[in-house]
Design an enzyme around this catalytic site. Structure first.
Site, PDB file in Angstrom:
ATOM      1  N   CYS A 159      26.927  24.355  -4.761  1.00 49.72           N
ATOM      2  CA  CYS A 159      27.556  25.657  -4.983  1.00 49.72           C
ATOM      3  C   CYS A 159      26.561  26.816  -5.000  1.00 49.72           C
ATOM      4  O   CYS A 159      26.969  27.963  -4.905  1.00 49.72           O
ATOM      5  CB  CYS A 159      28.335  25.649  -6.295  1.00 49.72           C
ATOM      6  SG  CYS A 159      29.575  24.347  -6.398  1.00 49.72           S
TER       7      CYS A 159
ATOM      8  N   HIS B 252      36.240  30.119  -3.707  1.00 47.84           N
ATOM      9  CA  HIS B 252      34.903  29.524  -3.837  1.00 47.84           C
ATOM     10  C   HIS B 252      34.564  28.711  -2.585  1.00 47.84           C
ATOM     11  O   HIS B 252      34.601  27.481  -2.593  1.00 47.84           O
ATOM     12  CB  HIS B 252      34.889  28.647  -5.099  1.00 47.84           C
ATOM     13  CG  HIS B 252      33.600  27.952  -5.386  1.00 47.84           C
ATOM     14  ND1 HIS B 252      32.390  28.332  -4.857  1.00 47.84           N
ATOM     15  CD2 HIS B 252      33.340  26.872  -6.181  1.00 47.84           C
ATOM     16  CE1 HIS B 252      31.437  27.527  -5.307  1.00 47.84           C
ATOM     17  NE2 HIS B 252      31.991  26.634  -6.100  1.00 47.84           N
TER      18      HIS B 252
ATOM     19  N   CYS C 141      27.142  27.082 -11.723  1.00 49.69           N
ATOM     20  CA  CYS C 141      26.928  25.650 -11.915  1.00 49.69           C
ATOM     21  C   CYS C 141      26.890  24.996 -10.545  1.00 49.69           C
ATOM     22  O   CYS C 141      27.320  25.578  -9.549  1.00 49.69           O
ATOM     23  CB  CYS C 141      28.026  25.049 -12.792  1.00 49.69           C
ATOM     24  SG  CYS C 141      29.698  25.227 -12.132  1.00 49.69           S
TER      25      CYS C 141
ATOM     26  N   GLY D 257      27.302  21.164  -8.382  1.00 50.61           N
ATOM     27  CA  GLY D 257      27.733  19.782  -8.380  1.00 50.61           C
ATOM     28  C   GLY D 257      26.577  18.808  -8.500  1.00 50.61           C
ATOM     29  O   GLY D 257      25.477  19.068  -8.017  1.00 50.61           O
TER      30      GLY D 257
END
Length: 398
Positions: free
Chosen positions: A99, A354, A384, A386
């Site tokens: 991300c 996103h 954050c 993954g």
């Protein structure tokens, strides 16, 4: 302490353009049949056009964040760069930090500029979750011994990590739904007030509904923002990941398609080409966290960023924290003790979407243009990641 970053030096790394495509809903939105490399090509063309004093021959390197594309998007990305008019002499690479991929791309280009390896670079990200999500999000096969313990937790679906976080830290459904409602309200207000216009580069595509040869439409607005979202409507949504969970389709980020990017160079180079900087990039940090609670990433990355830069929370005017899930965004905001009024003033991924590889650069564009519009100086973006990471970056608006 922030004053030391306000001084303008010839060696400062600056952003002279920051743009994104509209973000559209995967499977249902306008880009559902549009290949990510087409989005990237359109974006790169718009970035070039937004810097009229910069000759295309001056571009030395392009780095693009991408998560799901075949072969890491390297071949099609290079093809898109060449198609958009980037000269063959310019380098091209892709990077995957999940991300945070496009924030990592920004850091990569910034570091090359600092080292004197290049004079001008483009950093950004692209993602078509419509065409590349589903089974490509988690490896189908893996060495069996890796499935044990912490390593095995890297395979957890992101929605499950959200539920782990709610149970472990007591984040409740009512707060998550209220947070989601505010995200849509802020994004809708920003769109109605025209606040996304400076950051959005419209994209011309074939009409996905008609499919007729030569029939084109111009996509210029995000389509995930939902007017009239209410608490009662959010409360009716069932748990999306576990039968008794708190994370729903309404309080989680939207699966989306889009691209975003920035043009970067040293200040002395910008002055040579008579370009006005939008912002100064200070730096970024990355951290690791437990994979099963990956959403806590910003709560760990932001303190590290502040420590490295010598700043305090009070020095920061605005925060862009990715809303992967309302659960993790709320946890991070509360744990860090942030003023919620300074977080995502134009909404976040719950409303905007996103598109994994593009999100960091999308947040950068929103942050930079928003700070300039509001007269703010110091901004932080964080997300954050993954498999258990976090990343945060610091910019100064000009």
């Amino acid at each position: 302490m922030a004053a030391k970053y306000l001084t303008k030096l010839p060696t400062d790394i600056v952003l002279t353009a920051a743009l994104r495509t509209p973000i559209t809903k995967a499977y249902k939105g306008a880009f559902r049949k549009t290949h990510p490399e087409r989005l990237l090509s359109s974006l790169l063309s718009s970035l070039r056009q937004s810097s009229p004093g910069l000759p295309v021959s001056a571009i030395d390197d392009v780095c693009i964040g991408t998560v799901l594309q075949e072969l890491g998007g390297a071949k099609v990305g290079r093809m898109a760069a060449l198609y958009s008019g980037i000269p063959p002499r310019a380098g091209f690479s892709t990077v995957n930090r999940q991300c945070a991929s496009s924030l990592q791309a920004i850091a990569t280009i910034a570091n090359a500029l600092r080292a004197g390896e290049i004079y001008v670079g483009i950093a950004g990200g692209m993602e078509s979750m419509s065409l590349n999500y589903a089974s490509k999000a988690i490896p189908a096969t893996v060495w069996d011994e890796l499935r044990q313990g912490l390593a095995g937790d890297c395979m957890l679906p992101m929605g499950i990590t959200s539920e782990v976080l709610t149970q472990r830290y007591g984040v409740v459904r009512a707060d998550m739904d209220a947070f989601a409602k505010r995200s849509h309200e802020k994004a809708l207000h920003a769109r109605e007030m025209g606040r996304f216009e400076r950051e959005i580069a419209p994209v011309t595509i074939e009409n996905p509904d008609e499919g007729g040869e030569g029939e084109e439409i111009v996509v210029s607005k995000d389509d995930g923002i939902r007017p009239g979202v209410s608490i009662s409507s959010l409360e009716k949504l069932p748990p999306a990941f576990t039968p008794m969970g708190s994370s729903t389709a309404g309080n989680s980020s939207q699966v989306s398609d889009g691209a975003a990017g920035v043009v970067m160079m040293r200040r002395e180079t910008a002055e040579y080409y008579s370009l006005l900087p939008l912002a100064k990039y200070i730096g970024s940090v990355s951290v690791g966290v437990l994979p099963d609670e990956m959403g806590v990433g910003p709560a760990v990355a932001i303190p590290k960023l502040l420590h490295f830069t010598g700043l305090s929370k009070n020095d920061v005017d605005v925060w862009e924290i990715n809303e992967a899930f309302a659960s993790q965004a709320l946890y991070c905001i509360n744990t860090l003790g942030l003023d919620v009024r300074r977080v995502n003033p134009s909404g976040g991924a719950i409303a905007l979407g996103h598109p994994l590889g593009a999100t960091g650069a999308r947040m950068m564009a929103t942050l930079v243009h928003g700070m300039r519009r509001r007269g703010e100086e110091v901004g932080v973006l964080s997300m954050c990641i993954g498999a258990g990471q976090g990343m945060a970056g610091l910019v100064i608006a000009e």
